[in-house]
Design an enzyme around this catalytic site. Structure first.
Site, short mmCIF file in Angstrom:
data_model
loop_
_atom_site.label_atom_id
_atom_site.label_comp_id
_atom_site.label_asym_id
_atom_site.label_seq_id
_atom_site.Cartn_x
_atom_site.Cartn_y
_atom_site.Cartn_z
N CYS A 1 0.81 -1.22 0.00
CA CYS A 1 0.00 0.00 0.00
C CYS A 1 0.84 1.27 0.00
CB CYS A 1 -0.94 0.01 1.20
SG CYS A 1 -1.96 -1.46 1.30
N HIS B 1 -3.59 6.90 2.76
CA HIS B 1 -4.00 5.60 2.24
C HIS B 1 -5.40 5.29 2.76
CE1 HIS B 1 -4.21 1.51 1.14
NE2 HIS B 1 -3.96 1.01 2.34
N ASN C 1 -10.24 -0.39 -0.11
CA ASN C 1 -8.78 -0.30 -0.05
C ASN C 1 -8.21 -0.81 -1.37
OD1 ASN C 1 -6.06 -0.74 0.41
ND2 ASN C 1 -6.33 -1.62 2.44
O1 UT7 Z 1 -3.88 -1.63 3.43
C1 UT7 Z 1 -3.68 -2.72 4.26
C2 UT7 Z 1 -3.78 -2.27 5.66
N1 UT7 Z 1 -4.83 -2.96 6.34
C3 UT7 Z 1 -5.68 -2.30 7.12
O2 UT7 Z 1 -5.65 -1.13 7.25
C4 UT7 Z 1 -6.67 -3.08 7.94
C5 UT7 Z 1 -6.69 -2.60 9.33
N2 UT7 Z 1 -7.69 -3.25 10.11
C6 UT7 Z 1 -9.01 -3.01 9.98
O3 UT7 Z 1 -9.41 -2.23 9.14
C7 UT7 Z 1 -9.95 -3.67 10.96
O4 UT7 Z 1 -9.21 -4.37 11.91
C8 UT7 Z 1 -10.97 -4.61 10.29
C9 UT7 Z 1 -11.99 -3.78 9.52
C10 UT7 Z 1 -10.27 -5.58 9.36
C11 UT7 Z 1 -11.72 -5.39 11.35
O5 UT7 Z 1 -12.34 -4.52 12.28
P1 UT7 Z 1 -12.16 -4.76 13.85
O6 UT7 Z 1 -13.00 -3.76 14.51
O7 UT7 Z 1 -10.70 -4.77 14.14
O8 UT7 Z 1 -12.83 -6.17 14.03
P2 UT7 Z 1 -12.18 -7.50 14.63
O9 UT7 Z 1 -11.19 -8.07 13.69
O10 UT7 Z 1 -11.77 -7.24 16.04
O11 UT7 Z 1 -13.48 -8.42 14.64
C12 UT7 Z 1 -14.62 -8.12 15.42
C13 UT7 Z 1 -15.69 -9.16 15.11
C14 UT7 Z 1 -15.18 -10.58 15.14
O12 UT7 Z 1 -16.18 -11.39 15.71
P3 UT7 Z 1 -16.08 -11.90 17.24
O13 UT7 Z 1 -14.78 -12.64 17.30
O14 UT7 Z 1 -16.07 -10.64 18.04
O15 UT7 Z 1 -17.28 -12.74 17.37
C15 UT7 Z 1 -15.05 -10.91 13.67
O16 UT7 Z 1 -15.19 -12.31 13.41
O17 UT7 Z 1 -16.23 -8.93 13.81
C16 UT7 Z 1 -16.21 -10.15 13.07
N3 UT7 Z 1 -16.04 -9.86 11.65
C17 UT7 Z 1 -17.09 -9.60 10.84
N4 UT7 Z 1 -18.41 -9.54 11.06
C18 UT7 Z 1 -19.20 -9.23 10.02
C19 UT7 Z 1 -14.90 -9.76 10.95
N5 UT7 Z 1 -15.18 -9.44 9.67
C20 UT7 Z 1 -16.51 -9.33 9.59
C21 UT7 Z 1 -17.40 -9.01 8.52
N6 UT7 Z 1 -18.72 -8.97 8.79
N7 UT7 Z 1 -16.96 -8.74 7.28
#
Ligand code: UT7
Length: 324
Positions: free
Chosen positions: A112, A251, A281
């Site tokens: 990125c 980004h 992204n």
């Molecule tokens: O350019 C590359 C750089 N990458 C990034 O910038 C990514 C940075 N990270 C993020 O943007 C965020 O961490 C995410 C958007 C990927 C995830 O958000 P989060 O608030 O960190 O969620 P999490 O990973 O802590 O997950 C929370 C919950 C989990 O469920 P449990 O374990 O709490 O039951 C996940 O399984 O949300 C669940 N989950 C979803 N639910 C519905 C994860 N993806 C999804 C989804 N839809 N698509």
């Protein structure tokens, strides 16, 4: 002598995939995606539409905006992690399609951060004698997206953005670039197979190792920290404070990351260029697409102070400060 951005351009494939469309693929919801990321929809390349196809369109638009002919380009740099082939370089395909007969051409891999890294290379070459360099960030992220993995498939999109960097007298141009890396964090975002460590095989495909894997939560925290740190470093290197900035073009990965960074920096929200709601992204393409939209919307004017800020796989993080 400075290196100045004399034209920008961007291109996105016609097909739009909404959050509602994703609800049909994985267990997710429009509400979850919007609240956790800020993304509403993303563009997806057609079958057979590759990285160079997008790059050529964005490149043509940037050249037209700059009033530079392809034959006048000294170099073409394509920042990408989704090139048409492992070899040759996608930049060579772009060079041929554009008819840039005297240009050197190569790709740059910094995920990125690729566009900002490539901009920095172009800056160095232009300040040491080249006249025009075309820098393109182009990605078909849909090709390395696992459409069965809700942790990643809701995040990415396809597109390309480009800028012509030209030699210029005077104060306008790229003021400084800042590039960083930390390979200790290489497993936060990775495509595990398809390279020399684990070449393509039936086993690789069976285990879906040709697709991007990400530890989203850990990446999130590092992203906020590194974007804040490099923005402060960039301003300090130019003896400026945050109030001097006219526009921050970061980004486009996650709205919550950018809200946290702007709060920490004390940067008003209206000074941040955001378009991730419509693109998701797009990795190396995200900053040049956002920059092009900002320029065309009149948000960047002659004399504006613009800062680019990126982070991504590697990990890498990078910034550039530009007097437009
Ligand atoms: O350019 C590359 C750089 N990458 C990034 O910038 C990514 C940075 N990270 C993020 O943007 C965020 O961490 C995410 C958007 C990927 C995830 O958000 P989060 O608030 O960190 O969620 P999490 O990973 O802590 O997950 C929370 C919950 C989990 O469920 P449990 O374990 O709490 O039951 C996940 O399984 O949300 C669940 N989950 C979803 N639910 C519905 C994860 N993806 C999804 C989804 N839809 N698509």
């Amino acid at each position: 002598m400075r290196a100045r951005i004399t034209g920008t351009g961007s291109y996105a494939p016609a097909r739009i995939m909404t959050n509602a469309d994703l609800e049909g693929l994985v267990a997710t919801s429009d509400e979850w995606i919007r609240e956790r990321t800020g993304i509403r929809e993303r563009h997806i390349a057609a079958t057979g539409e590759a990285c160079s196809d997008l790059a050529v369109q964005a490149g043509k638009r940037a050249l037209a905006a700059a009033g530079v002919a392809p034959a006048d380009l000294d170099m073409i740099l394509v920042a990408t992690c989704t090139g048409d082939y492992p070899l040759p370089a996608t930049a060579c395909l772009v060079q041929y399609q554009l008819g840039a007969t005297k240009a050197a051409a190569c790709d740059l891999a910094a995920a990125c951060c690729g566009f900002v890294y490539a901009l920095s290379v172009a800056d160095a070459y232009v300040r040491t004698g080249m006249k025009h360099v075309l820098v393109i960030g182009s990605e078909v992220m849909s090709a390395i997206t696992d459409w069965t993995d809700r942790n990643t498939c809701v995040l990415f999109g396809d597109g390309a953005g480009a800028a012509v960097i030209s030699a210029s007298d005077g104060e306008r141009g790229i003021l400084s670039t800042h590039l960083r890396s930390d390979g200790a964090l290489c497993d936060l975002i990775a495509v595990p197979a398809g390279g020399s460590r684990q070449p393509a095989s039936e086993k690789v495909v069976g285990e879906r190792l040709q697709y991007i894997k990400m530890k989203g939560n850990e990446t999130f925290k590092v992203a906020v920290r590194s974007l804040e740190e490099i923005a402060r470093e960039t301003l300090a290197a130019n003896q400026l404070t945050i109030d001097a900035l006219d526009l921050y073009v970061p980004h486009q990965a996650n709205m919550r990351i950018l809200n946290a960074v702007s709060d920490r920096l004390g940067l008003p929200k209206e000074k941040i260029m955001l378009n991730l709601d419509r693109y998701g992204n797009t990795s190396a393409a995200s900053i040049p697409i956002a920059l092009d939209e900002a320029v065309r919307a009149g948000r960047v004017k002659d004399g504006s102070l613009v800062m680019l800020g990126a982070f991504g796989a590697g990990l890498t993080w990078a910034s550039a400060l530009i007097r437009w």
